[in-house]
Design a protein around this motif. Structure first.
Motif, mmCIF file in Angstrom:
data_model
loop_
_atom_site.group_PDB
_atom_site.id
_atom_site.type_symbol
_atom_site.label_atom_id
_atom_site.label_comp_id
_atom_site.label_asym_id
_atom_site.label_seq_id
_atom_site.Cartn_x
_atom_site.Cartn_y
_atom_site.Cartn_z
ATOM 1 N N ARG A 24 0.837 -1.197 0.000
ATOM 2 C CA ARG A 24 0.000 0.000 0.000
ATOM 3 C C ARG A 24 0.875 1.251 0.000
ATOM 4 N N ASN A 25 0.310 2.357 -0.485
ATOM 5 C CA ASN A 25 1.068 3.602 -0.544
ATOM 6 C C ASN A 25 0.543 4.619 0.467
ATOM 7 N N ARG A 26 1.186 5.748 0.502
ATOM 8 C CA ARG A 26 0.827 6.804 1.457
ATOM 9 C C ARG A 26 -0.590 7.308 1.211
ATOM 10 N N ASN A 27 -1.004 7.371 -0.035
ATOM 11 C CA ASN A 27 -2.354 7.807 -0.382
ATOM 12 C C ASN A 27 -3.397 6.902 0.286
ATOM 13 N N TYR A 28 -3.181 5.595 0.200
ATOM 14 C CA TYR A 28 -4.090 4.642 0.836
ATOM 15 C C TYR A 28 -4.103 4.867 2.349
ATOM 16 N N TYR A 29 -2.922 5.013 2.930
ATOM 17 C CA TYR A 29 -2.805 5.267 4.373
ATOM 18 C C TYR A 29 -3.643 6.485 4.764
ATOM 19 N N GLN A 30 -3.466 7.578 4.052
ATOM 20 C CA GLN A 30 -4.149 8.816 4.413
ATOM 21 C C GLN A 30 -5.667 8.697 4.294
ATOM 22 N N HIS A 31 -6.125 7.940 3.314
ATOM 23 C CA HIS A 31 -7.562 7.777 3.136
ATOM 24 C C HIS A 31 -8.173 6.760 4.095
ATOM 25 N N GLU A 32 -7.400 5.783 4.518
ATOM 26 C CA GLU A 32 -7.955 4.669 5.281
ATOM 27 C C GLU A 32 -7.527 4.590 6.739
ATOM 28 N N ILE A 33 -6.648 5.479 7.198
ATOM 29 C CA ILE A 33 -6.086 5.322 8.531
ATOM 30 C C ILE A 33 -7.160 5.294 9.616
ATOM 31 N N LEU A 73 12.600 -4.722 1.632
ATOM 32 C CA LEU A 73 12.020 -4.192 2.862
ATOM 33 C C LEU A 73 10.498 -4.319 2.831
ATOM 34 N N ALA A 74 9.877 -3.952 1.737
ATOM 35 C CA ALA A 74 8.418 -4.037 1.622
ATOM 36 C C ALA A 74 7.936 -5.463 1.841
ATOM 37 N N SER A 80 5.633 -9.636 7.925
ATOM 38 C CA SER A 80 5.590 -9.516 9.384
ATOM 39 C C SER A 80 4.346 -8.809 9.912
ATOM 40 N N PHE A 81 3.896 -7.783 9.198
ATOM 41 C CA PHE A 81 2.824 -6.946 9.725
ATOM 42 C C PHE A 81 1.539 -6.985 8.898
ATOM 43 N N GLY A 82 1.592 -7.605 7.735
ATOM 44 C CA GLY A 82 0.394 -7.703 6.904
ATOM 45 C C GLY A 82 0.418 -6.730 5.735
ATOM 46 N N GLN A 83 -0.101 -7.162 4.631
ATOM 47 C CA GLN A 83 -0.121 -6.379 3.393
ATOM 48 C C GLN A 83 -0.886 -5.063 3.560
ATOM 49 N N ASP A 84 -2.018 -5.091 4.242
ATOM 50 C CA ASP A 84 -2.843 -3.889 4.361
ATOM 51 C C ASP A 84 -2.421 -2.961 5.488
ATOM 52 N N LEU A 85 -1.421 -3.357 6.273
ATOM 53 C CA LEU A 85 -0.916 -2.500 7.345
ATOM 54 C C LEU A 85 0.543 -2.114 7.122
ATOM 55 N N SER A 86 1.000 -2.277 5.887
ATOM 56 C CA SER A 86 2.373 -1.913 5.498
ATOM 57 C C SER A 86 2.285 -0.922 4.348
ATOM 58 N N PHE A 87 3.047 0.177 4.461
ATOM 59 C CA PHE A 87 2.913 1.264 3.507
ATOM 60 C C PHE A 87 4.279 1.791 3.072
ATOM 61 N N ARG A 88 4.395 2.095 1.794
ATOM 62 C CA ARG A 88 5.561 2.871 1.352
ATOM 63 C C ARG A 88 5.130 4.320 1.419
ATOM 64 N N PHE A 89 5.871 5.088 2.197
ATOM 65 C CA PHE A 89 5.510 6.482 2.394
ATOM 66 C C PHE A 89 6.128 7.387 1.345
ATOM 67 N N GLY A 90 7.052 6.858 0.577
ATOM 68 C CA GLY A 90 7.709 7.634 -0.459
ATOM 69 C C GLY A 90 9.206 7.531 -0.317
ATOM 70 N N LEU A 95 6.210 2.517 6.489
ATOM 71 C CA LEU A 95 5.501 2.463 7.761
ATOM 72 C C LEU A 95 4.729 1.155 7.844
ATOM 73 N N ALA A 96 4.753 0.553 9.027
ATOM 74 C CA ALA A 96 3.881 -0.585 9.322
ATOM 75 C C ALA A 96 3.136 -0.236 10.601
ATOM 76 N N ILE A 97 1.920 -0.736 10.703
ATOM 77 C CA ILE A 97 1.082 -0.472 11.870
ATOM 78 C C ILE A 97 0.659 -1.801 12.474
ATOM 79 N N THR A 98 0.677 -1.855 13.791
ATOM 80 C CA THR A 98 0.126 -3.028 14.472
ATOM 81 C C THR A 98 -1.026 -2.575 15.361
ATOM 82 N N LEU A 99 -1.994 -3.437 15.505
ATOM 83 C CA LEU A 99 -3.160 -3.166 16.337
ATOM 84 C C LEU A 99 -3.183 -4.170 17.475
#
Length: 154
Positions: A24-33, A73-74, A80-90, A95-99
């Motif tokens: 996922r990219n930064r755009n997805y992160y910003q829209h879906e966070i 790295l991606a 490790s963290f999942g496809q939908d919680l891993s982002f290339r920020f540019g 960034l990866a997020i864990t819940l």
């Protein structure tokens, strides 16, 4: 439906995913966070990563070599963290997020990523920043994770 030569499905894919790395990219992160974080019951942890030496690798060995670093790295993040919680920020930032994951488990995953990448002769800096769900400010969390990553680079 086709718009300007691109079908809607392909256009949506391109707007949400990084073409080099496949995550996922930064755009997805910003829209879906906000939607992503609603799934957290207790805590959220941000893992901010930066590839060390990308510019030098691109200059010395070409952009394909640099792309291989980014893809490695991606791939590790997604594994490790999942496809939908891993982002290339540019550029070389990820960034990866864990819940609701214990910090020691997040640290172990990060250490494993570093180890796996070292075996490929890639070096990455990682910063980890946890937050309790009731004290969550995503902008501050991202800033603090980035700051922790920069400190690990030193």
């Amino acid at each position: 439906m086709v718009a300007c030569g691109l079908d809607v499905e392909k256009s949506e894919f391109l707007s949400e995913n990084d073409l080099v790395t496949g995550i996922r990219n930064r755009n997805y992160y910003q829209h879906e966070i906000n939607n992503l974080l609603q799934a957290a019951q207790e805590s959220v942890t941000y893992v901010f990563c930066d590839v060390n030496g990308l510019h030098e690798t691109n200059n010395k060995f070409g952009h394909e070599a640099g792309d291989r670093m980014l893809i490695a790295l991606a791939s590790e993040l997604a594994k490790s963290f999942g496809q939908d919680l891993s982002f290339r920020f540019g550029g070389d930032g990820f960034l990866a997020i864990t819940l609701d994951e214990r910090l020691d488990k997040v640290q172990a995953k990060s250490d494993q990523i570093l180890s796996n990448l070292r075996k490929q002769c890639y070096h990455v800096s990682i910063g980890i920043k946890p937050a309790k769900d009731d004290h969550l400010n995503v902008s501050d969390l991202l800033y603090q994770a980035d700051k922790a990553m920069r400190k690990s680079k030193e």
